[in-house]
Motif scaffolding. Structure first.
Motif, PDB file in Angstrom:
ATOM      1  N   THR A 199       0.836  -1.197   0.000  1.00 35.75           N
ATOM      2  CA  THR A 199       0.000   0.000   0.000  1.00 35.75           C
ATOM      3  C   THR A 199       0.877   1.256   0.000  1.00 35.75           C
ATOM      4  OG1 THR A 199      -1.750  -1.144   1.233  1.00 35.75           O
ATOM      5  CG2 THR A 199      -1.798   1.261   1.252  1.00 35.75           C
ATOM      6  N   LYS A 200       0.464   2.268  -0.727  1.00 36.59           N
ATOM      7  CA  LYS A 200       1.169   3.542  -0.715  1.00 36.59           C
ATOM      8  C   LYS A 200       1.146   4.119   0.700  1.00 36.59           C
ATOM      9  CE  LYS A 200       1.146   8.050  -3.055  1.00 36.59           C
ATOM     10  NZ  LYS A 200       0.413   8.904  -4.025  1.00 36.59           N
ATOM     11  N   TYR A 201       2.296   4.610   1.166  1.00 44.74           N
ATOM     12  CA  TYR A 201       2.363   5.182   2.518  1.00 44.74           C
ATOM     13  C   TYR A 201       1.784   6.588   2.481  1.00 44.74           C
ATOM     14  CZ  TYR A 201       4.123   6.546   7.115  1.00 44.74           C
ATOM     15  OH  TYR A 201       4.229   6.978   8.417  1.00 44.74           O
ATOM     16  N   ASP A 202       0.471   6.606   2.482  1.00 43.65           N
ATOM     17  CA  ASP A 202      -0.305   7.832   2.346  1.00 43.65           C
ATOM     18  C   ASP A 202      -1.570   7.641   3.175  1.00 43.65           C
ATOM     19  OD1 ASP A 202      -1.318  10.305   0.578  1.00 43.65           O
ATOM     20  OD2 ASP A 202      -2.890   8.775   0.533  1.00 43.65           O
ATOM     21  N   ARG A 203      -1.979   8.684   3.891  1.00 46.14           N
ATOM     22  CA  ARG A 203      -3.117   8.539   4.802  1.00 46.14           C
ATOM     23  C   ARG A 203      -4.360   8.028   4.087  1.00 46.14           C
ATOM     24  NH1 ARG A 203      -4.479  10.635   9.940  1.00 46.14           N
ATOM     25  NH2 ARG A 203      -6.718  10.484  10.294  1.00 46.14           N
ATOM     26  N   GLU A 204      -4.677   8.599   2.933  1.00 47.11           N
ATOM     27  CA  GLU A 204      -5.889   8.203   2.223  1.00 47.11           C
ATOM     28  C   GLU A 204      -5.808   6.748   1.773  1.00 47.11           C
ATOM     29  OE1 GLU A 204      -8.574   9.595  -1.647  1.00 47.11           O
ATOM     30  OE2 GLU A 204      -6.940  10.869  -0.902  1.00 47.11           O
ATOM     31  N   ALA A 205      -4.633   6.344   1.282  1.00 43.68           N
ATOM     32  CA  ALA A 205      -4.478   4.967   0.797  1.00 43.68           C
ATOM     33  C   ALA A 205      -4.562   3.970   1.949  1.00 43.68           C
ATOM     34  CB  ALA A 205      -3.148   4.825   0.061  1.00 43.68           C
ATOM     35  N   VAL A 206      -3.900   4.278   3.052  1.00 46.35           N
ATOM     36  CA  VAL A 206      -3.917   3.383   4.208  1.00 46.35           C
ATOM     37  C   VAL A 206      -5.317   3.335   4.808  1.00 46.35           C
ATOM     38  CG1 VAL A 206      -3.046   3.029   6.542  1.00 46.35           C
ATOM     39  CG2 VAL A 206      -1.471   3.651   4.716  1.00 46.35           C
TER      40      VAL A 206
END
Length: 329
Positions: A296-303
């Motif tokens: 998963t991309k280490y990004d708030r929306e992605a997580v």
């Protein structure tokens, strides 16, 4: 309910294996009670990072056993002065995190012995604000065990020597030293007795004076399987210690429901490996969340999008998705 007599085996790897065997293989409709003592042993919770919880120098010098339990919660040190109990029962869907249900028979018995015990906080039994017992649970395939310690006459000075204290827990709660906030049950009895007399008395109270106490007879075939479980899990280095994860991001926070410690190996903005530690109490295996985050991309929306696909409370107990995200970002 039936009592499982382990004949005072002090090898905690065998005691945990007996507990797990009863949970998975004995009559699903029966309730069982198990008592066990142990040689000096450090037990870490299911989701903890062993090397960071244990004072390995002390452990090695004093030949203290280290093992990991199936249930969540924090690390504990026990010796033959501790008497642990385990209730193994059918899961009625309303038992997990209901420590009162399983500790109430023990509390009533302690009151009869002059010990003014009560359930406090997440999972502790206390006397005058000092801890005498910690409790944890594990659920699988429609069965649950709820087990706890009873500090009867433990060498309390060794508790803090064998464990690394959780600095954040001490700072956030202003907690005094381990030695000052725990106490032995023996100091509070209305009449002194040995730990063997104590166990016999508890059995009589819990089984309402039945003579003899109804027992499950552990067969030779049972023991063969129990020894195999001990070897494959509780004596297995991979289960007890595992490999220390490589990581370049570490996020940790302590909530009322427990601590979460998340380690991420992030490369080119993508999570390549996730490891989650803590003393929280969850039903499901947190490795599911680790796998969910991997790739998963280490990004708030992605997580957040990934975490919304699961019920965080199943994995982290009283800690929800928003709290997990607050740790990561």
């Amino acid at each position: 309910m039936k009592y499982i007599n382990n004949h005072d085996i002090l090898d905690q790897t065998l005691n945990f294996a007996l507990e797990e065997y009863a949970l998975r293989h004995l009559d699903i409709n029966e309730t069982y009670l198990l008592f066990y003592r142990m040689a000096p042993t450090v037990i870490v919770g299911r989701n903890q990072n062993t090397v960071e919880e244990v004072n390995m120098d002390y452990i090695d010098r004093h030949k203290v056993t280290v093992t990991r339990r199936l249930s969540g919660g924090g690390a504990v040190y026990n010796d033959p002065g501790n008497l642990s109990f385990s209730f193994i029962a059918k899961d009625d869907g309303d038992s997990f995190n209901n420590n009162r249900k399983f500790t109430e028979p023990v509390i009533r018995a302690l009151h009869q012995l002059g010990v003014n015990a009560k359930l406090e906080g997440r999972n502790d039994l206390t006397v005058d604000g000092r801890k005498i017992s910690g409790n944890a649970q594990f659920v699988t395939q429609g069965r649950i065990f709820s087990h706890g310690t009873l500090l009867f006459d433990v060498n309390l000075d060794n508790v803090s020597k064998a464990l690394h204290p959780d600095a954040e827990k001490f700072e956030s709660k202003g907690i005094k030293s381990v030695r000052s906030r725990v106490t032995n049950i023996r100091e509070h009895l209305n009449q002194d007795m040995t730990i063997h007399q104590f166990k016999a008395t508890l059995l009589q109270y819990i089984f309402n004076g039945a003579e003899p106490v109804p027992e499950y007879d552990v067969t030779d075939e049972d023991w063969t399987n129990i020894i195999d479980i001990a070897r494959q899990r509780y004596r297995n280095w991979d289960w007890v210690f595992g490999k220390s994860p490589e990581f370049n991001v570490r996020k940790a926070h302590r909530f009322p429901g427990g601590q979460i410690d998340i380690r991420l190996d992030v490369k080119k903005g993508v999570i390549e490996q996730a490891s989650i530690f803590g003393d929280f109490f969850g039903v499901d295996d947190v490795s599911d969340i680790e796998k969910l985050l991997t790739g998963t991309k280490y990004d708030r929306e992605a997580v957040a999008g990934q975490l919304e696909t699961v019920d965080a409370h199943r994995y982290f107990g009283k800690i929800g998705t928003d709290e997990v995200l607050s740790v990561l970002f």
